[in-house]
Design a protein around this motif. Structure first.
Motif, short mmCIF file in Angstrom:
data_model
loop_
_atom_site.label_atom_id
_atom_site.label_comp_id
_atom_site.label_asym_id
_atom_site.label_seq_id
_atom_site.Cartn_x
_atom_site.Cartn_y
_atom_site.Cartn_z
N ILE B 400 10.05 31.55 -13.72
CA ILE B 400 9.74 30.33 -14.48
C ILE B 400 10.98 29.46 -14.70
N LYS B 403 10.90 25.63 -14.92
CA LYS B 403 10.22 24.95 -16.04
C LYS B 403 11.26 24.41 -17.02
N GLU B 407 9.89 25.46 -22.50
CA GLU B 407 8.72 26.17 -22.02
C GLU B 407 9.08 27.60 -21.60
N ASN B 411 7.42 30.86 -23.20
CA ASN B 411 6.77 31.90 -22.39
C ASN B 411 7.37 33.28 -22.63
#
Lengths: 153, 436
Positions: B400, B403, B407, B411
């Motif tokens: 991730i 991102k 965010e 997460n």
């Protein structure tokens, strides 16, 4: 009908953290005014929400960390606490007391009067029983609580 | 790639206790990725030594404000195993009932008050009171029902008093059980509403898979909570007496809590683990909810633990109704209040294994001939999950990195919260700063 709830929060195996529970146990052994209910809610923060709705007034007893001498106790209302201060961010539990009170208010269940009785601990380490400092001051602390109960009933 | 990321979450919120998330990436390469547990060790095992068999379950109940019933039951089962104490069929059913109550209480608290704010993007449960008042009231009603149920059987909502070695000091009346059954039946609509709510927001859970091992109790007779043998999705079953060979706790630098492993580098316990091991034994209505979320065994997405918790709440309610039907059908055997079972104290060692909301819990006690505890060991679910959280984080973080930083942080926080970790429930003091 019960109108005043006296609610002890704390953990009796974290030394002075158990002061709220100790006070509840002591009062249970004594004569208390009619309409007063004594509760030991242990350490589950959000559960207190479900007790609040049963009372017109509550005294919530807990160990507090603030400036002052161990064993000093103070009565205050939730509004007197700095909500942007550490209370919101350093809760050790699922939901802190202030959140439960706020939720209770939003649900229209909050008692008319909420008093927090805070006692400054000396020792919060793992262990049974209160520190010698708190033990020494216990009769005085209990007396202050009894006076407050009489005032509210 | 020019991804530089620095995530430093100290005191992750909406979990029990204190844990940090540290992730550093430089040019898209992860340099550090750690789940750090920074709680003070609690030494319960030393604290119970020299105490009597009559006291241990009261002391260990204070380990946790959320799982106090589970700790009480694991403790009682260890003591009863050590001292060869039998309990009646009726008492066993009542214990299963109160364990259902606690599981509901804890799961509803987690899904409703702690996880839902992530999915709704509100950051806390409080804004839901104005944005989703009816949904929040549903959650509160279910939480309240589970609290009433705990109080009815245990004597109070937390840290139960009526559960004692050999049975109960006081049992509920038939009338009280009939009333409880009615309330449980009436909860069906609220359960459906909760499932609707979670389904409407569940796309907020990141798509993530990491194969791991799932460990829980299992039983031929039912979806196991109170009784059973150890089961692993990797390696099959073990007797409870083998628990040390399954849990293999070890010490790591980044944590004051122990980590655990069995067949792989880590394993997972809790609602998803139970569901993966015992799916077929879910109550039909609970299975219906699982189908709505397409949750089938073996599911390797840790975020689905939130959904598994809701499925279990449905099972808890339906199975509680079934248990009350059996109790009433057989007729409640009356018992005097302040009942004390006769116990012949002896020397011995006993192990109790119970499924508590966050997973399989073991208590292991040794008593001398006077019934005084000489040694104790407790293996707690969250400790068994720490290594799995770490391994999940190592897989999730690199995937991730593209991102936005906020965010990524959210997460990673959601990943830890999905495990509903109970890092430390042992102290409760307010930190107070007064308004100047």
């Amino acid at each position: 009908m019960t109108t005043l709830g006296v609610i002890g929060i704390g953990n009796p195996i974290r030394s002075d953290d158990g002061i709220g529970i100790e006070l509840i146990n002591r009062l249970k052994a004594r004569q208390i005014p009619e309409g007063v209910e004594l509760l030991d809610v242990g350490t589950s923060g959000m559960n207190i929400l479900h007790h609040l709705k049963n009372f017109n007034k509550v005294i919530i007893i807990d160990a507090i960390r603030t400036d002052g001498e161990p064993g000093n106790c103070m009565f205050f209302t939730p509004d007197e606490i700095d909500k942007d201060g550490s209370i919101k961010t350093r809760s050790t539990h699922d939901a802190n007391l202030l959140e439960a009170l706020e939720l209770s208010e939003m649900l229209g269940e909050r008692p008319e009067e909420v008093i927090i009785m805070g006692i400054i601990p000396e020792d919060l380490t793992i262990g049974e029983g209160l520190s010698s400092k708190l033990k020494e001051k216990l009769p005085k602390i209990e007396e202050e609580l009894r006076k407050k109960i009489e005032e509210l009933t | 790639m020019s991804n530089n990321v620095n995530i430093d979450v100290e005191y992750l919120t909406r979990v029990e206790g204190h844990g940090n998330i540290k992730v550093n990436a430089n040019n898209g390469n992860i340099e550090k990725c750690e789940w750090q547990v920074i709680e003070t060790p609690r030494f319960f095992e030393s604290m119970v030594v020299d105490h009597s068999w009559k006291e241990l379950h009261h002391i260990t109940s204070r380990i946790c404000g959320i799982c106090s019933i589970g700790h009480t039951l694991a403790s009682l089962r260890a003591t009863e195993d050590a001292l060869d104490i039998n309990i009646s069929h009726q008492d066993e059913l009542l214990r299963k009932l109160i364990l259902h109550a606690e599981n509901m209480q804890s799961h509803i608290l987690h899904v409703g008050y702690l996880a839902l704010p992530d999915l709704m993007g509100t950051g806390s449960v409080l804004p839901l009171a104005s944005s989703h008042p009816e949904e929040l009231k549903t959650v509160i009603r279910l939480h309240r029902l589970s609290n009433e149920m705990s109080a009815l059987i245990g004597g109070r909502t937390t840290h139960p008093q009526r559960l004692i070695p050999g049975g109960f000091s006081k049992i509920p009346t038939e009338k009280e059980l009939i009333e409880l059954r009615e309330k449980l039946k009436n909860a069906t609509n609220d359960l459906t509403a909760c499932a609707d709510l979670l389904e409407a927001t569940a796309d907020g859970f990141p798509e993530f898979q990491r194969e791991t091992e799932f460990i829980s109790l299992t039983s031929d007779d039912e979806y196991a909570f109170y009784d059973g043998i150890i089961s692993s999705t990797d390696t099959g079953t073990y007797p409870v007496s083998d628990y040390l060979n399954v849990t293999n706790e070890f010490v790591v630098d980044q944590s004051t809590a122990k980590f655990a492993k069995n067949n792989r580098e880590s394993y997972m316990v809790g609602a998803l683990a139970r569901l993966n091991n015992n799916y077929d034994q879910l109550a039909p209505m609970a299975k219906g909810v699982a189908e709505r979320f397409n949750l089938k065994p073996v599911n390797h997405n840790p975020f689905m633990n939130n959904v598994a918790q809701l499925i279990e709440v449905v099972h808890n309610v339906r199975d509680s109704i079934k248990i009350i039907d059996v109790l009433l059908g057989e007729g409640l055997e009356p018992q005097d209040d302040y009942y004390e079972p006769k116990v012949k104290v002896k020397q011995g060692r006993g192990i109790g294994a119970v499924e508590v909301p966050r997973g399989i819990l073991f208590h292991d006690y040794t008593y001398n001939e006077d019934g005084t505890c000489t040694a104790a060991n407790c293996v707690i679910p969250t400790n068994q999950n720490h290594a799995n959280i770490q391994k999940d984080m190592e897989k999730l973080a690199p995937s991730i990195l593209d991102k936005p930083q906020d965010e990524i942080k959210l997460n990673l926080e959601m990943l830890v919260r999905a495990y509903d970790p109970c890092i430390s429930c042992s102290a409760h003091h307010l930190d107070v700063e007064f308004v100047e």
